[in-house]
Design an enzyme around this catalytic site. Structure first.
Site, PDB file in Angstrom:
ATOM      1  CG  ASP A  78      41.888  -8.886   3.423  1.00 57.46           C
ATOM      2  OD1 ASP A  78      42.986  -9.447   3.232  1.00 57.46           O
ATOM      3  OD2 ASP A  78      40.943  -8.938   2.614  1.00 57.46           O
TER       4      ASP A  78
ATOM      5  CD  GLU B 235      37.295  -8.736  -0.323  1.00 59.79           C
ATOM      6  OE1 GLU B 235      38.089  -8.226   0.472  1.00 59.79           O
ATOM      7  OE2 GLU B 235      37.551  -8.848  -1.536  1.00 59.79           O
TER       8      GLU B 235
ATOM      9  CG  ASP C 214      39.656 -11.824  -3.812  1.00 60.38           C
ATOM     10  OD1 ASP C 214      39.653 -11.505  -2.614  1.00 60.38           O
ATOM     11  OD2 ASP C 214      40.583 -11.526  -4.600  1.00 60.38           O
TER      12      ASP C 214
HETATM   13  C1  ARE Z   1      49.645  -7.070  -0.124  1.00 60.97           C
HETATM   14  C2  ARE Z   1      50.259  -6.484   1.132  1.00 60.97           C
HETATM   15  C3  ARE Z   1      49.328  -5.436   1.764  1.00 60.97           C
HETATM   16  C4  ARE Z   1      48.981  -4.357   0.752  1.00 60.97           C
HETATM   17  C5  ARE Z   1      48.390  -5.022  -0.513  1.00 60.97           C
HETATM   18  C6  ARE Z   1      47.994  -4.045  -1.631  1.00 60.97           C
HETATM   19  O1  ARE Z   1      50.453  -7.539   2.065  1.00 60.97           O
HETATM   20  O2  ARE Z   1      49.923  -4.848   2.880  1.00 60.97           O
HETATM   21  O3  ARE Z   1      48.000  -3.472   1.267  1.00 60.97           O
HETATM   22  O4  ARE Z   1      49.338  -6.011  -1.001  1.00 60.97           O
HETATM   23  O5  ARE Z   1      49.081  -3.634  -2.338  1.00 60.97           O
HETATM   24  C7  ARE Z   1      45.984 -10.669  -1.293  1.00 60.97           C
HETATM   25  C8  ARE Z   1      46.762 -11.001  -0.036  1.00 60.97           C
HETATM   26  C9  ARE Z   1      47.327  -9.731   0.558  1.00 60.97           C
HETATM   27  C10 ARE Z   1      48.132  -8.961  -0.452  1.00 60.97           C
HETATM   28  C11 ARE Z   1      47.312  -8.731  -1.723  1.00 60.97           C
HETATM   29  C12 ARE Z   1      48.126  -8.143  -2.855  1.00 60.97           C
HETATM   30  O6  ARE Z   1      45.909 -11.634   0.882  1.00 60.97           O
HETATM   31  O7  ARE Z   1      48.151 -10.069   1.666  1.00 60.97           O
HETATM   32  O8  ARE Z   1      48.425  -7.703   0.157  1.00 60.97           O
HETATM   33  O9  ARE Z   1      46.787  -9.985  -2.191  1.00 60.97           O
HETATM   34  O10 ARE Z   1      49.208  -8.968  -3.120  1.00 60.97           O
HETATM   35  C13 ARE Z   1      40.517  -3.771  -0.916  1.00 60.97           C
HETATM   36  C14 ARE Z   1      39.703  -4.612  -1.869  1.00 60.97           C
HETATM   37  C15 ARE Z   1      39.478  -5.988  -1.324  1.00 60.97           C
HETATM   38  C16 ARE Z   1      40.800  -6.676  -0.943  1.00 60.97           C
HETATM   39  C17 ARE Z   1      41.534  -5.752   0.036  1.00 60.97           C
HETATM   40  C18 ARE Z   1      42.892  -6.313   0.385  1.00 60.97           C
HETATM   41  O11 ARE Z   1      38.458  -3.955  -2.122  1.00 60.97           O
HETATM   42  O12 ARE Z   1      38.835  -6.775  -2.306  1.00 60.97           O
HETATM   43  O13 ARE Z   1      41.715  -4.452  -0.561  1.00 60.97           O
HETATM   44  N1  ARE Z   1      40.619  -8.008  -0.348  1.00 60.97           N
HETATM   45  C19 ARE Z   1      40.795  -9.261  -1.130  1.00 60.97           C
HETATM   46  C20 ARE Z   1      41.285 -10.402  -0.250  1.00 60.97           C
HETATM   47  C21 ARE Z   1      42.746 -10.177   0.088  1.00 60.97           C
HETATM   48  C22 ARE Z   1      43.551 -10.346  -1.190  1.00 60.97           C
HETATM   49  C23 ARE Z   1      42.940  -9.658  -2.328  1.00 60.97           C
HETATM   50  C24 ARE Z   1      41.675  -9.109  -2.290  1.00 60.97           C
HETATM   51  C25 ARE Z   1      43.632  -9.727  -3.627  1.00 60.97           C
HETATM   52  O14 ARE Z   1      40.485 -10.568   0.852  1.00 60.97           O
HETATM   53  O15 ARE Z   1      43.245 -11.031   1.073  1.00 60.97           O
HETATM   54  O16 ARE Z   1      44.887  -9.847  -0.953  1.00 60.97           O
HETATM   55  O17 ARE Z   1      43.242 -10.983  -4.182  1.00 60.97           O
HETATM   56  C26 ARE Z   1      39.188  -0.072   2.561  1.00 60.97           C
HETATM   57  C27 ARE Z   1      38.691  -0.114   1.116  1.00 60.97           C
HETATM   58  C28 ARE Z   1      38.536  -1.525   0.613  1.00 60.97           C
HETATM   59  C29 ARE Z   1      39.857  -2.240   0.808  1.00 60.97           C
HETATM   60  C30 ARE Z   1      40.156  -2.271   2.301  1.00 60.97           C
HETATM   61  C31 ARE Z   1      41.432  -3.020   2.630  1.00 60.97           C
HETATM   62  O18 ARE Z   1      38.158  -0.235   3.471  1.00 60.97           O
HETATM   63  O19 ARE Z   1      37.474   0.556   1.003  1.00 60.97           O
HETATM   64  O20 ARE Z   1      38.154  -1.546  -0.749  1.00 60.97           O
HETATM   65  O21 ARE Z   1      39.762  -3.557   0.272  1.00 60.97           O
HETATM   66  O22 ARE Z   1      40.252  -0.960   2.798  1.00 60.97           O
HETATM   67  O23 ARE Z   1      42.532  -2.397   2.027  1.00 60.97           O
END
Ligand code: ARE
Ligand code: CA
Length: 586
Positions: A420, A353, A324
């Protein structure tokens, strides 16, 4: 020849071992500029005049550049090489010292030694992988006893909110293994399963405990064992960028402040630690107070997390990890992580990721693969939105392929969507014919196709949390035709080895009519794919050279055949949004 466009460096995607005694090299040049590209190569300790000649093939192009590629065999593993580039004005040498008419003057690039320790070893099984991503709370509820309080009804009409629970669990996944096997997938990737108060469990409270709402360590082991019996591997989600608010070390800092022995495990601005009006400590993203960022450079934090990784790899016999927020954790940590995990299970797969260029993590010392969001972006633009033409699509795909060393490329997680993102069918505006064609492409492209649970039965959903609706299991509410399409394509990918292991070469790019084609070739076997990404019927004409002497091809999907009409050309009538997978007959 535009010299300014020519580029090579003996490292990374431009030069990497293709085995213990072979080096893959790539050279970039202005598109259409070179009529041929050769290499003069030899052992570094041989006399300058000694060496062999290798012709490089054009591996792909984008709007501006062509990439030439070849594999240099080296018995001694010590290489030097110079390129010989031919253009309209004649030939020129290109080496470490630049361009010259004289080979010695150009100097030679050096690849000093193909060290065993630097080989990029990706588990071979990844080349045959077909991945299915599961969000455990939403896949199947196999045990009502462990349901969290206040779960919402499991129905196709459900619209999850950020804090909804549905009661899915590991027992449910075990129950559905026959379904997954029949679908044909052979790798499961589960989003986090360790103790946490949220439905997604990305805010870990205890890395050593499976969340009781999902099961326990015993059920996890049972799941892995039973999956293995069906030839299905299991990957877990490692959330090491941050912990959860309930993590013991963070709780200790909350209570004892600066005096806590864990104070340096996090990035705390001042004490006491507060969460409002904004957290005074670093978190995931901007101020997500439930997710304090971990200081992975701290030796104790490092040791703690590496122990966790080793523990589950050994204990549950899992087949690898998805990491992650992988690009916000230091490279040193990931190098140590690779050594630890592969030390326990050399066949484990490590998938980061990363939504963008992941080059720095894909050099063989950190990850094997990444979630290929760049692939998704291109597929979305071409198939779902119809925003780009076949030429732009081909250019984007080439760019992505040329970003990475070849071993990573065959292990990419090629996804159309995830927990996501908006679901793919929704991104298609519900137009199934577009989704079907995109899936055909996904299943015939190099890298592991990754299916996000429920996409195969036509589930829809906007961005998080709407993309996390409970899986639709009632057959009358599933799109059975789409499911059959998935099954058929997966079976074809398994049956036709070049689709999994063959080279990729563009075959047809017709931006005017939006036709796209490519061939996948492994040794003498070749499979061709043609896609009509337009709402019109088209007569497609392609040359049969990639198929050697073949005169007749059959579409593995429809069973239709067509014969060459002289001069090795083949014509094929294609319905709107139709795709064909062609193999030689006889
Ligand atoms: C919650 C809300 C969302 C809000 C988010 C941020 O539901 O609407 O956008 O908060 O404030 C986990 C949960 C989510 C939760 C989040 C925070 O599954 O539901 O969202 O925690 O509580 C970036 C990161 C990437 C990340 C995504 C989400 O680079 O690593 O953001 N993905 C991982 C997991 C998620 C997880 C987390 C990280 C946290 O897969 O499920 O979220 O552990 C662009 C950017 C990317 C960005 C992407 C998506 O392309 O370049 O960097 O990814 O958009 O935003
Ligand atoms: Ca349950």
């Amino acid at each position: 020849m535009l010299k300014e466009a020519v580029f090579h460096r003996p490292e990374g995607p431009y030069a990497h071992p293709a085995g213990p005694r072979a080096l893959r090299v790539r050279l970039r040049a202005k598109r259409g500029d070179l009529s041929s590209c050769h290499l003069f190569h030899g052992d570094r300790y041989q006399g300058e005049e000694e060496g062999d000649i290798l012709r490089l093939e054009k591996a792909g192009s984008d709007e501006l550049f062509d990439w030439f590629e070849g594999v240099i065999p080296s018995a001694t593993r010590r290489l030097r090489y110079v390129f010989y580039l031919e253009g309209k004005e004649g030939g020129l040498w290109y080496g470490e010292r630049g361009f010259a008419a004289d080979r010695r003057e150009a100097g030679a690039f050096q690849y000093p030694y193909i060290c065993e320790g630097d080989l990029f070893r990706v588990p071979d099984w990844a080349r045959d992988g077909i991945v299915y991503q599961i969000f455990p709370d939403r896949f199947c509820n196999g045990d009502k006893e462990n349901d969290p309080e206040g779960i919402e009804p499991w129905s196709a009409a459900a619209r999850p909110r950020p804090n909804s629970f549905y009661g899915g669990d590991l027992r449910g996944i075990i129950e559905k293994l026959p379904y997954l096997e029949a679908l044909g997938v052979n790798v499961l990737y589960l989003t986090p399963i360790f103790l946490s108060p949220s439905n997604h469990k990305y805010d870990t409270a205890d890395y050593y405990r499976v969340d009781p709402a999902f099961g326990d360590a015993k059920i996890l082991k049972e799941l892995v064992r039973r999956a293995h019996r069906r030839g299905i591997r299991v990957l877990l989600d490692a959330v090491f960028n941050h912990a959860g608010y309930g993590f013991f070390a963070f709780q200790d800092v909350l209570q004892r402040g600066a005096a806590s022995p864990y104070a340096d495990w996090f990035f705390i601005e001042d004490f006491p630690v507060v969460t409002t009006p904004r957290p005074n400590y670093e978190t995931f993203a901007n101020g997500v107070w439930t997710m304090p960022k971990l200081n992975t450079a701290h030796p104790e934090v490092r040791a703690y997390l590496l122990d966790v990784a080793e523990y589950w790899t050994r204990e549950a016999e899992i087949d690898g990890w998805r990491l992650d927020v992988a690009n916000e954790v230091d490279h040193r940590f990931w190098r140590a992580f690779r050594d630890r995990v592969k030390g326990v299970n050399p066949e484990a797969l490590i998938v980061g990721e990363i939504w963008h260029d992941a080059g720095p993590w894909l050099q063989g010392d950190q990850f094997d693969s990444v979630m290929n969001y760049l692939f998704r972006d291109a597929v979305l633009d071409f198939f779902a939105a119809g925003r780009i033409g076949a030429d732009r699509f081909d250019a984007l795909l080439t760019r992505i392929r040329m970003m990475y060393p070849e071993p990573a490329h065959f292990a990419m997680f090629n996804l159309l969507g995830s927990h996501d993102t908006e679901r793919f069918l929704t991104a298609c505006g519900g137009r199934l014919e577009r989704m079907r064609l995109a899936v055909l492409f996904q299943m015939t492209y190099p890298g592991m196709p990754m299916i996000y649970y429920g996409d195969e039965v036509g589930m829809r959903g906007g961005p998080d949390p709407d993309c996390r609706r409970p899986m639709v299991w009632e057959e009358e509410k599933q799109n059975r035709e789409l499911l059959a399409h998935y099954r058929k394509l997966i079976a074809l990918r398994k049956a036709l080895r070049p689709l999994r292991r063959g080279d990729f070469r563009t075959w047809l790019v017709d931006p005017l009519r939006n036709l796209y084609g490519f061939v996948r070739r492994e040794g003498e076997s070749c499979v061709g794919v043609l896609l009509n990404n337009s709402p019109h019927e088209h007569r497609v004409e392609v040359d049969l050279h990639p198929f050697g002497g073949a005169e007749k091809l059959r579409d593995a999907l429809s069973g239709r055949t067509a014969e060459a009409a002289g001069r090795s050309r083949l014509t094929w009538m294609m319905a709107p949004f139709q795709g064909v997978i062609l193999t030689p007959v006889g």
